[in-house]
Each structure stands twice: as C-alpha cells, then as structure tokens.
Design an enzyme around this catalytic site. Sequence first.
Site, PDB file in Angstrom:
ATOM      1  N   ARG A  83      -2.835   6.952   0.711  1.00  0.00           N
ATOM      2  CA  ARG A  83      -3.329   8.175   1.346  1.00  0.00           C
ATOM      3  C   ARG A  83      -2.360   8.866   2.299  1.00  0.00           C
ATOM      4  O   ARG A  83      -2.579  10.016   2.658  1.00  0.00           O
ATOM      5  CB  ARG A  83      -4.635   7.870   2.074  1.00  0.00           C
ATOM      6  N   ARG A 128       0.824  -1.224   0.000  1.00  0.00           N
ATOM      7  CA  ARG A 128       0.000   0.000   0.000  1.00  0.00           C
ATOM      8  C   ARG A 128       0.857   1.272   0.000  1.00  0.00           C
ATOM      9  O   ARG A 128       0.443   2.301   0.536  1.00  0.00           O
ATOM     10  CB  ARG A 128      -0.953   0.019   1.202  1.00  0.00           C
ATOM     11  N   TYR A 132     -15.139 -11.421  -1.181  1.00  0.00           N
ATOM     12  CA  TYR A 132     -15.811 -10.147  -1.462  1.00  0.00           C
ATOM     13  C   TYR A 132     -17.029 -10.344  -2.353  1.00  0.00           C
ATOM     14  O   TYR A 132     -18.067  -9.708  -2.172  1.00  0.00           O
ATOM     15  CB  TYR A 132     -14.852  -9.165  -2.144  1.00  0.00           C
ATOM     16  N   ASP A 169      -6.540  -2.089  -7.925  1.00  0.00           N
ATOM     17  CA  ASP A 169      -7.139  -2.749  -6.769  1.00  0.00           C
ATOM     18  C   ASP A 169      -7.451  -4.184  -7.145  1.00  0.00           C
ATOM     19  O   ASP A 169      -7.705  -4.484  -8.314  1.00  0.00           O
ATOM     20  CB  ASP A 169      -8.423  -2.031  -6.330  1.00  0.00           C
ATOM     21  N   ARG A 195      -5.729  11.894  -6.538  1.00  0.00           N
ATOM     22  CA  ARG A 195      -7.036  11.247  -6.362  1.00  0.00           C
ATOM     23  C   ARG A 195      -8.164  12.276  -6.444  1.00  0.00           C
ATOM     24  O   ARG A 195      -9.209  12.022  -7.022  1.00  0.00           O
ATOM     25  CB  ARG A 195      -7.115  10.501  -5.033  1.00  0.00           C
TER      26      ARG A 195
HETATM   27  O1  CP3 Z   1       0.293   0.743  -3.127  1.00  0.00           O
HETATM   28  C1  CP3 Z   1      -0.190  -0.390  -3.360  1.00  0.00           C
HETATM   29  O2  CP3 Z   1      -0.040  -1.366  -2.599  1.00  0.00           O
HETATM   30  C2  CP3 Z   1      -0.863  -0.618  -4.685  1.00  0.00           C
HETATM   31  C3  CP3 Z   1      -2.256  -0.451  -4.750  1.00  0.00           C
HETATM   32  C4  CP3 Z   1      -3.225  -1.362  -4.024  1.00  0.00           C
HETATM   33  C5  CP3 Z   1      -4.472  -0.878  -3.568  1.00  0.00           C
HETATM   34  N1  CP3 Z   1      -5.212  -1.942  -3.135  1.00  0.00           N
HETATM   35  C6  CP3 Z   1      -4.888   0.521  -3.610  1.00  0.00           C
HETATM   36  C7  CP3 Z   1      -5.989   0.959  -2.740  1.00  0.00           C
HETATM   37  C8  CP3 Z   1      -3.206  -2.736  -3.773  1.00  0.00           C
HETATM   38  C9  CP3 Z   1      -2.089  -3.732  -4.001  1.00  0.00           C
HETATM   39  C10 CP3 Z   1      -4.475  -3.088  -3.222  1.00  0.00           C
HETATM   40  C11 CP3 Z   1      -4.858  -4.459  -2.877  1.00  0.00           C
HETATM   41  C12 CP3 Z   1      -6.085  -4.691  -2.109  1.00  0.00           C
HETATM   42  N2  CP3 Z   1      -7.300  -4.086  -2.239  1.00  0.00           N
HETATM   43  C13 CP3 Z   1      -6.213  -5.712  -1.145  1.00  0.00           C
HETATM   44  C14 CP3 Z   1      -5.134  -6.691  -0.774  1.00  0.00           C
HETATM   45  C15 CP3 Z   1      -4.095  -6.081   0.079  1.00  0.00           C
HETATM   46  C16 CP3 Z   1      -4.439  -5.918   1.504  1.00  0.00           C
HETATM   47  O3  CP3 Z   1      -4.338  -4.777   1.982  1.00  0.00           O
HETATM   48  O4  CP3 Z   1      -4.730  -6.911   2.176  1.00  0.00           O
HETATM   49  C17 CP3 Z   1      -7.532  -5.660  -0.639  1.00  0.00           C
HETATM   50  C18 CP3 Z   1      -8.109  -6.536   0.445  1.00  0.00           C
HETATM   51  C19 CP3 Z   1      -8.210  -4.635  -1.357  1.00  0.00           C
HETATM   52  C20 CP3 Z   1      -9.650  -4.242  -1.236  1.00  0.00           C
HETATM   53  C21 CP3 Z   1      -9.756  -2.839  -0.797  1.00  0.00           C
HETATM   54  N3  CP3 Z   1      -9.466  -1.750  -1.602  1.00  0.00           N
HETATM   55  C22 CP3 Z   1     -10.160  -2.351   0.465  1.00  0.00           C
HETATM   56  C23 CP3 Z   1     -10.551  -3.216   1.649  1.00  0.00           C
HETATM   57  C24 CP3 Z   1     -10.107  -0.956   0.394  1.00  0.00           C
HETATM   58  C25 CP3 Z   1     -10.490   0.047   1.451  1.00  0.00           C
HETATM   59  C26 CP3 Z   1      -9.316   0.099   2.352  1.00  0.00           C
HETATM   60  C27 CP3 Z   1      -9.200   1.371   3.117  1.00  0.00           C
HETATM   61  O5  CP3 Z   1      -8.185   1.423   3.838  1.00  0.00           O
HETATM   62  O6  CP3 Z   1     -10.040   2.260   2.987  1.00  0.00           O
HETATM   63  C28 CP3 Z   1      -9.637  -0.601  -0.874  1.00  0.00           C
HETATM   64  C29 CP3 Z   1      -9.388   0.762  -1.373  1.00  0.00           C
HETATM   65  C30 CP3 Z   1      -7.981   1.098  -1.741  1.00  0.00           C
HETATM   66  N4  CP3 Z   1      -7.175   0.313  -2.538  1.00  0.00           N
HETATM   67  C31 CP3 Z   1      -7.269   2.284  -1.410  1.00  0.00           C
HETATM   68  C32 CP3 Z   1      -6.029   2.208  -2.062  1.00  0.00           C
HETATM   69  C33 CP3 Z   1      -4.946   3.245  -2.092  1.00  0.00           C
HETATM   70  C34 CP3 Z   1      -7.817   3.430  -0.607  1.00  0.00           C
HETATM   71  C35 CP3 Z   1      -8.672   4.184  -1.560  1.00  0.00           C
HETATM   72  C36 CP3 Z   1      -8.666   5.655  -1.332  1.00  0.00           C
HETATM   73  O7  CP3 Z   1      -7.819   6.347  -1.926  1.00  0.00           O
HETATM   74  O8  CP3 Z   1      -9.545   6.085  -0.573  1.00  0.00           O
END
Ligand code: CP3
Length: 340
Positions: free
Chosen positions: A25, A21, A147, A71, A34
Amino acid sequence: MIFVDACFNKPTPYTPVWMMRQAGRYLPEYMAVRQEAGDFLNLCKDPEKAAEVTLQPVDIIGVDAAILFSDILVIPLEMGMDLKFEKGEGPVFSDPIRTQKDLERLKPNAHERLTYVYDTIKIIRERLADDKALIGFTGAPWTLITYMIEGRGTKTYNIVKKLIYTEPELVHALLREVTEVVKLYLEKQIEAGVDVVQIFDSWAAALEKPKYFEFSWNYMKEVASYIKSKYPHIPIIMFPKGIGAYLDDIDGDFDVFGVDWGTPMALAKEKLGDRYVLQGNMEPCRLYSKEATKECVESLYETMQNRGHIFNLGHGILPDVPVENAKYFVDLVHRITREK
Ligand code: CP3
C-alpha cells in the site's frame, strides 16, 4: 543471480536487498491495481494483476528480488475456510477450527486448488529480469493454524494456547495436516519457477520456548528438510519473528535465517552467523527518516561485513512510508556495500 549466490554465502559484488511487504500500500501504483481488482483477495486470485504488483517494487524501488504477491492465508482458504479481509481489522475466518469435528471439515489437496498462485509465478518469471530472483513463500504451519483456530488476529492467543495446554493432540493433528499442504504448496511454487522460498512464522513469539520448538520450529524444519532433499539448489529462508531469546537451539536444513528487528544483529551473528546467512533487520519505522535509515544501514554493514548477509527490514514495510525513502534505503545498501 546475486540474490541466490548471497543465500548460499557465495561472493557477490554488493549485498542484495529486498523488503518484506515490498509489494503493497505504500506504492500508489499498487493502490491503483488493487482498486481495479476490487479487493485484496481478487487481486491475489488474478494472475495477471498479481504479477503486475509483484514486479512494481523491482521496477520502482530497485530491489534485488521480487516476492510473489499473494497471502499466507490462501492455504486455509483453499482448505475450505471462509476468509474475508475486513477494513480496519485484517483477515477474519467466520468458521474457525476448534474441535476434532471442525478439523474433519477441512478439504484435502488444497495445493491443487492454488493454481492461480502457480499461474502468477509463471507470468512473473517470464517478465522478471534474469538476474533478479523470485521469492515464493508460505506461512509457517504454526502461524497458519493460529489464524485457523483464533479466526482473526489476536493479542493474547488465548484460544489456540488453551488448546495447546488442554488438547495438544488436536493441535498436532491440525499442524500435521497443514504441514503436508505447505510442503506440496512450496514444491508446486518451485516447479512453477520461484528461485527461493521463505517461511514466515509471524506469530512465533506467542509461545514459550519448549512449546515453540514443539508446535512450530519442528514443523518448519520438517518442511525445510523435505524441500532441501528434493531441491537442494533452492535456498530456504526461515523467518520466525520475535524469538531472539531462543537462538541457541535453532538448527535445521535451511540456508538463510531472517532476523526480526527486535533481535540485535550482533547477537544473531554470534549465535547463528557461522552456520547461516542472516537476513535483515532494519526496524521498519526507520524508513520514516533518511538519517535514521543511513545510521542503521552503516551499522548493519559494520556488523555483517565478514559474514553472509542479505539486507532487509526486520518486518514488513508500513503503508505510510514515503516511496522516496524506500528507494533511498535500497540505493544506499547497494552504494555502501559495493564501495567498501
Ligand atoms: O510484498 C510482499 O511481501 C508479498 C505479499 C505478502 C502479503 N502478505 C500481501 C498482503 C506477503 C508475503 C504476506 C504474508 C502475510 N500475510 C503474513 C506474514 C508476514 C508478516 O507480515 O508477518 C501474514 C501474517 C499475513 C496475514 C495478513 N494479510 C494480514 C495480518 C493482513 C492485514 C495486514 C494489514 O496491514 O492490513 C493481510 C493483508 C495483506 N497481505 C496486505 C498485503 C499487501 C494488505 C492488503 C491490502 O491491500 O489492503
């Protein structure tokens, strides 16, 4: 490429480091892009902007690898499901899969509609320095179908687990379909230019041991074998989160095992360190304190100095971590592992 060499356990001048990640943010530069994009999904679908935020942590923090900004849930999205990211709740599907009939609604060939991801990869690879790796990724079939079935994040996993114990054939049918998409999706990412792939199994710990192997690890292994047989030069990282108690039975055709922060690195080393390079596993909240970060980097270095290792966090970086501390972590890993 130092990162790729490290994945194959070849000698490197220092231990490479990246953070799960890392594009996100905690970086004001990410928030600005964003905002321009409007929302998170628009950002994922805009190759120019997605490439820009992918490159930010390389430029700002100095990590050794970029991870594609996207994602895991774009797969079910392109299988025809209705995905929204709701404030304070995270991802939500309004039309979850619960029956055979629902399953039949899913559209084939999702990998062909994920063109915005491949376009993003091409832009990144053009702009990324030659000595930095680009990591592509997918969700594990199990995490994706969780999911798809639950429709949103869950604490109990009761809907998907009820199906596992009452209608296992339905769950396997969905897993089969998603696994086929995952294979072709990773393949297309590799053809577009990623240097490494990681499979995220974020919900691995939801399952008891025999069910974990039956409903998740076997499908992850199938994906890994498929990719390895076609692209042996592309390292594969497996990251099943929270299954430290199941390490005795981990095997398969991959290169790097991602260790989550709840699994002691010494235990992972004992069980897997002879067969796989280990990635991880600083508890992400240590990034709130430089002292806590230093203590962990030194101890991980001690544990792993005679084994293949890639530094990372044991899960994703949190949005309120100071950028300065993330940079401190990366610089410290480089300094300590280079000096010694
Ligand atoms: O920097 C990176 O790692 C690359 C981008 C990346 C994102 N999601 C961006 C993201 C990667 C590799 C993921 C994978 C992902 N997405 C996973 C597996 C990794 C893990 O953390 O276990 C999962 C379970 C998801 C599903 C997902 N996407 C969730 C549960 C959420 C909300 C999480 C939160 O903290 O709000 C997201 C959204 C998401 N994916 C964000 C980002 C940067 C936040 C979105 C925003 O900008 O508001």
